[in-house]
Design an enzyme around this catalytic site. Structure first.
Site, PDB file in Angstrom:
ATOM      1  N   LYS A  66      -9.204 -10.915 -12.386  1.00  0.00           N
ATOM      2  CA  LYS A  66      -8.078 -10.011 -12.714  1.00  0.00           C
ATOM      3  C   LYS A  66      -6.813 -10.657 -12.165  1.00  0.00           C
ATOM      4  O   LYS A  66      -6.729 -10.966 -10.976  1.00  0.00           O
ATOM      5  CB  LYS A  66      -8.254  -8.632 -12.088  1.00  0.00           C
ATOM      6  CG  LYS A  66      -7.024  -7.739 -12.390  1.00  0.00           C
ATOM      7  CD  LYS A  66      -7.239  -6.293 -12.021  1.00  0.00           C
ATOM      8  CE  LYS A  66      -6.844  -6.004 -10.607  1.00  0.00           C
ATOM      9  NZ  LYS A  66      -6.769  -4.556 -10.315  1.00  0.00           N
ATOM     10  N   HIS A 136       0.897   7.767  -8.435  1.00  0.00           N
ATOM     11  CA  HIS A 136       0.198   7.471  -9.693  1.00  0.00           C
ATOM     12  C   HIS A 136      -1.323   7.570  -9.528  1.00  0.00           C
ATOM     13  O   HIS A 136      -2.009   8.235 -10.305  1.00  0.00           O
ATOM     14  CB  HIS A 136       0.605   6.061 -10.128  1.00  0.00           C
ATOM     15  CG  HIS A 136      -0.114   5.555 -11.337  1.00  0.00           C
ATOM     16  ND1 HIS A 136       0.130   6.051 -12.598  1.00  0.00           N
ATOM     17  CD2 HIS A 136      -1.060   4.596 -11.468  1.00  0.00           C
ATOM     18  CE1 HIS A 136      -0.653   5.416 -13.456  1.00  0.00           C
ATOM     19  NE2 HIS A 136      -1.384   4.544 -12.806  1.00  0.00           N
ATOM     20  N   SER A 198       1.000   4.396   0.161  1.00  0.00           N
ATOM     21  CA  SER A 198       1.458   3.025   0.456  1.00  0.00           C
ATOM     22  C   SER A 198       1.892   2.916   1.914  1.00  0.00           C
ATOM     23  O   SER A 198       2.768   2.126   2.239  1.00  0.00           O
ATOM     24  CB  SER A 198       2.648   2.681  -0.438  1.00  0.00           C
ATOM     25  OG  SER A 198       2.371   2.990  -1.771  1.00  0.00           O
ATOM     26  N   THR A 220      -5.062   1.537   1.641  1.00  0.00           N
ATOM     27  CA  THR A 220      -4.865   0.298   2.399  1.00  0.00           C
ATOM     28  C   THR A 220      -5.610  -0.859   1.749  1.00  0.00           C
ATOM     29  O   THR A 220      -6.831  -0.938   1.824  1.00  0.00           O
ATOM     30  CB  THR A 220      -5.315   0.506   3.862  1.00  0.00           C
ATOM     31  OG1 THR A 220      -4.502   1.539   4.418  1.00  0.00           O
ATOM     32  CG2 THR A 220      -5.143  -0.754   4.676  1.00  0.00           C
TER      33      THR A 220
HETATM   34  P1  NAD Z   1       2.642   5.121  -6.011  1.00  0.00           P
HETATM   35  O1  NAD Z   1       3.802   4.236  -5.703  1.00  0.00           O
HETATM   36  O2  NAD Z   1       2.570   5.811  -7.316  1.00  0.00           O
HETATM   37  O3  NAD Z   1       2.531   6.254  -4.866  1.00  0.00           O
HETATM   38  C1  NAD Z   1       2.697   5.915  -3.503  1.00  0.00           C
HETATM   39  C2  NAD Z   1       2.265   7.075  -2.636  1.00  0.00           C
HETATM   40  O4  NAD Z   1       2.431   6.718  -1.265  1.00  0.00           O
HETATM   41  C3  NAD Z   1       3.098   8.337  -2.834  1.00  0.00           C
HETATM   42  O5  NAD Z   1       2.285   9.457  -2.527  1.00  0.00           O
HETATM   43  C4  NAD Z   1       4.195   8.177  -1.794  1.00  0.00           C
HETATM   44  O6  NAD Z   1       4.783   9.403  -1.432  1.00  0.00           O
HETATM   45  C5  NAD Z   1       3.397   7.585  -0.654  1.00  0.00           C
HETATM   46  N1  NAD Z   1       4.177   6.784   0.266  1.00  0.00           N
HETATM   47  C6  NAD Z   1       5.084   5.829  -0.039  1.00  0.00           C
HETATM   48  N2  NAD Z   1       5.539   5.255   1.093  1.00  0.00           N
HETATM   49  C7  NAD Z   1       4.899   5.866   2.121  1.00  0.00           C
HETATM   50  C8  NAD Z   1       4.948   5.723   3.532  1.00  0.00           C
HETATM   51  N3  NAD Z   1       5.736   4.823   4.104  1.00  0.00           N
HETATM   52  N4  NAD Z   1       4.150   6.532   4.272  1.00  0.00           N
HETATM   53  C9  NAD Z   1       3.340   7.443   3.689  1.00  0.00           C
HETATM   54  N5  NAD Z   1       3.253   7.627   2.363  1.00  0.00           N
HETATM   55  C10 NAD Z   1       4.027   6.841   1.593  1.00  0.00           C
HETATM   56  O7  NAD Z   1       1.355   4.217  -5.752  1.00  0.00           O
HETATM   57  P2  NAD Z   1      -0.126   4.453  -6.304  1.00  0.00           P
HETATM   58  O8  NAD Z   1      -0.289   3.693  -7.557  1.00  0.00           O
HETATM   59  O9  NAD Z   1      -0.452   5.880  -6.264  1.00  0.00           O
HETATM   60  O10 NAD Z   1      -0.967   3.657  -5.205  1.00  0.00           O
HETATM   61  C11 NAD Z   1      -1.073   4.173  -3.894  1.00  0.00           C
HETATM   62  C12 NAD Z   1      -1.632   3.100  -2.975  1.00  0.00           C
HETATM   63  O11 NAD Z   1      -2.943   2.750  -3.387  1.00  0.00           O
HETATM   64  C13 NAD Z   1      -0.825   1.792  -2.978  1.00  0.00           C
HETATM   65  O12 NAD Z   1      -0.654   1.403  -1.639  1.00  0.00           O
HETATM   66  C14 NAD Z   1      -1.706   0.821  -3.715  1.00  0.00           C
HETATM   67  O13 NAD Z   1      -1.529  -0.515  -3.273  1.00  0.00           O
HETATM   68  C15 NAD Z   1      -3.075   1.343  -3.338  1.00  0.00           C
HETATM   69  N6  NAD Z   1      -4.144   0.957  -4.262  1.00  0.00           N
HETATM   70  C16 NAD Z   1      -5.357   0.673  -3.729  1.00  0.00           C
HETATM   71  C17 NAD Z   1      -6.395   0.313  -4.572  1.00  0.00           C
HETATM   72  C18 NAD Z   1      -7.752   0.020  -3.998  1.00  0.00           C
HETATM   73  O14 NAD Z   1      -8.627  -0.439  -4.728  1.00  0.00           O
HETATM   74  N7  NAD Z   1      -7.997   0.313  -2.742  1.00  0.00           N
HETATM   75  C19 NAD Z   1      -6.185   0.236  -5.955  1.00  0.00           C
HETATM   76  C20 NAD Z   1      -4.949   0.578  -6.473  1.00  0.00           C
HETATM   77  C21 NAD Z   1      -3.927   0.945  -5.611  1.00  0.00           C
END
Ligand code: NAD
Length: 320
Positions: A66, A136, A198, A220
Site C-alpha cells: 500500500k 473520519h 491524532s 497511535t
Molecule cells: P481525523 O483528522 O479525521 O480526526 C482526528 C481526531 O483526533 C479528531 O477526533 C480530533 O478531534 C482528534 N484530535 C486531533 N488532534 C488531537 C490532539 N492533539 N489530542 C487529542 N485529540 C486530537 O483523523 P482520522 O482519520 O479519524 O484518524 C484518527 C487517527 O487514527 C489518526 O491519528 C490516524 O493516523 C490514525 N489511524 C490509525 C490507523 C491504524 O491502523 N491504527 C489507521 C488509520 C488511521
C-alpha cells in the site's frame, strides 16, 4: 491486471467482509504464514507524509504494497487528505495482479481490527461503548464495533466537542442513544472503549479505567503519538496486531520505553483467533488492543475487493 477504482469499493466491501478478511490476515500472521515487510515512511515537507506498507501471505498467495500518505492541502482541492492505493502482485512471478483504491479500504480494515479485538477480548456482557475521538475514522469504528456485542448506548468524548454531533448522528442511525461525557464518566461507564485520535499526549489515564474494561487503542500509528497513559498498559493485558509495530510506533512504545512492560508481555491477537492464546483471563481483567495497522491488512481487504470486483463485473481488466 485488474483495476478496482476507489469509487467501486463501497459497493464491494462491507463491515462483515472486511472483518472476515482481517480475521484471516491476523490468523495467518500468528501461524507465520504471512509477514509484514519493514515500513517506509517519509516526510515530504509542507506537512506531507508518504509511505509504503507491504507484506507477503504465502498461504493465500498475496504479495503487495500500500502506497499512501497524508496531504494536508487536499481539502482545498476537494479530495481527502489521506490518499492511498494498493498494488497486488503474483508471489510466484512478480507480475502485477491489481491496482486498488485504498482510501475506504484503510478505514474498513482499521475498523475491522478494533471490531475483532472486541469480538475476541471484550466481556460478553458489555453494554456501553465509549468513543474517544470523533474524526473520519470514528464513524467506521463505531459501525464495526456495534456488531460485536449487544451495546445499549454510546458515550463519547472528543478534544474538539463540536465534532461529536457526527458521532451522535451515527449512533442514532444505528439505533443507539449517545451522550457526550467527561473522560472520567466515560471510563466509569464504558465496558468497551475505542480511542481513535491524532493525539501526541495521553488522553485516558489509568485512574479513568475500571476493572473488566476492554480498550481498542487505534489512533497511535506513529512514533510519538499517544492516547492512553503508559501506566495503564502495566495494569492491562496488552494485545496487538504486530509486536514489532506495537513497541515502535504503537501505543506500547511509551510503556516499553519506560520499562513498565516488555515486548514479550504483548500478545498477537492472531494467537487468540487461532486458539493458541485464551485471550481475556477473567471478568475483571483490563484488556487493551494496540491496533497499529499493518500492511497485510491492506493487502487482505484489497485482495477481497479484487475477487468480489471480478465476480460482480466491476473490476476493469487492462493489458499491462
Ligand atoms: P481525523 O483528522 O479525521 O480526526 C482526528 C481526531 O483526533 C479528531 O477526533 C480530533 O478531534 C482528534 N484530535 C486531533 N488532534 C488531537 C490532539 N492533539 N489530542 C487529542 N485529540 C486530537 O483523523 P482520522 O482519520 O479519524 O484518524 C484518527 C487517527 O487514527 C489518526 O491519528 C490516524 O493516523 C490514525 N489511524 C490509525 C490507523 C491504524 O491502523 N491504527 C489507521 C488509520 C488511521
Amino acid at each position: 491486471m485488474w483495476i478496482v477504482p476507489e469509487s467501486a469499493i463501497a459497493d464491494l466491501l462491507d463491515e462483515a467482509s472486511a472483518f472476515a478478511a482481517i480475521e484471516g490476515c491476523f490468523a495467518a500472521m500468528a501461524r507465520r504464514d504471512a509477514y509484514n515487510f519493514p515500513v517506509v515512511r517519509e516526510a515530504l515537507g509542507a506537512g506531507r507524509q508518504y509511505g509504503f506498507k507491504s507484506g507477503l501471505d504465502r498461504v493465500n498467495a498475496i504479495l503487495g504494497v500500500k502506497a499512501g500518505g497524508y496531504f494536508p492541502g487536499n481539502t482545498d482541492r476537494g479530495i481527502p487528505n489521506h490518499q492511498s492505493t494498493v498494488y497486488l502482485f503474483d508471489p510466484d512471478s512478480g507480475k502485477p495482479v491489481a491496482m486498488v483504491g485504498g482510501n475506504l479500504l484503510t478505514a474498513l480494515r482499521t475498523a475491522a481490527a478494533s471490531a475483532i479485538s472486541i469480538r475476541y477480548l471484550a466481556r460478553a456482557d458489555a453494554k456501553v461503548l465509549g468513543m474517544v475521538g470523533a474524526g473520519h475514522q470514528s464513524l467506521f469504528q463505531l459501525r464495526a464495533a456495534v456488531r460485536q456485542r449487544q451495546f445499549e448506548r454510546v458515550v463519547g468524548w472528543n478534544l474538539h466537542p463540536e465534532m461529536l454531533p457526527r458521532l451522535a448522528d451515527e449512533a442514532a442511525a444505528l439505533g443507539l442513544p449517545f451522550e457526550a461525557v467527561s473522560l472520567e464518566d466515560l471510563g466509569a461507564q464504558a465496558d468497551v472503549i475505542i480511542t481513535i485520535t491524532s493525539s501526541f499526549d495521553p488522553i485516558l489515564m489509568a485512574s479513568h479505567i475500571r476493572a473488566g474494561t476492554h480498550l481498542a487503542c487505534m489512533g497511535t500509528d506513529t512514533k510519538g503519538k499517544q492516547e492512553v497513559e503508559a501506566a495503564l498498559l502495566s495494569r492491562a493485558r496488552v494485545f496487538t496486531d504486530e509486536v514489532a509495530q506495537s513497541v515502535s510506533i504503537g501505543e506500547a512504545q511509551h510503556a516499553v520505553a519506560a520499562e513498565l512492560i516488555s515486548p514479550s508481555d504483548i500478545i498477537e491477537i492472531g494467537r487468540v483467533i487461532t486458539g493458541e492464546h485464551p485471550g481475556r483471563s477473567s471478568e475483571t481483567e483490563i484488556t487493551l488492543f494496540d491496533g497499529t495497522g499493518v500492511g497485510l491488512q491492506d493487502l487482505a481487504v484489497a485482495a477481497r475487493a479484487v475477487s468480489l470486483g471480478i465476480e460482480r463485473g466491476v473490476a476493469q481488466e487492462v493489458t499491462f
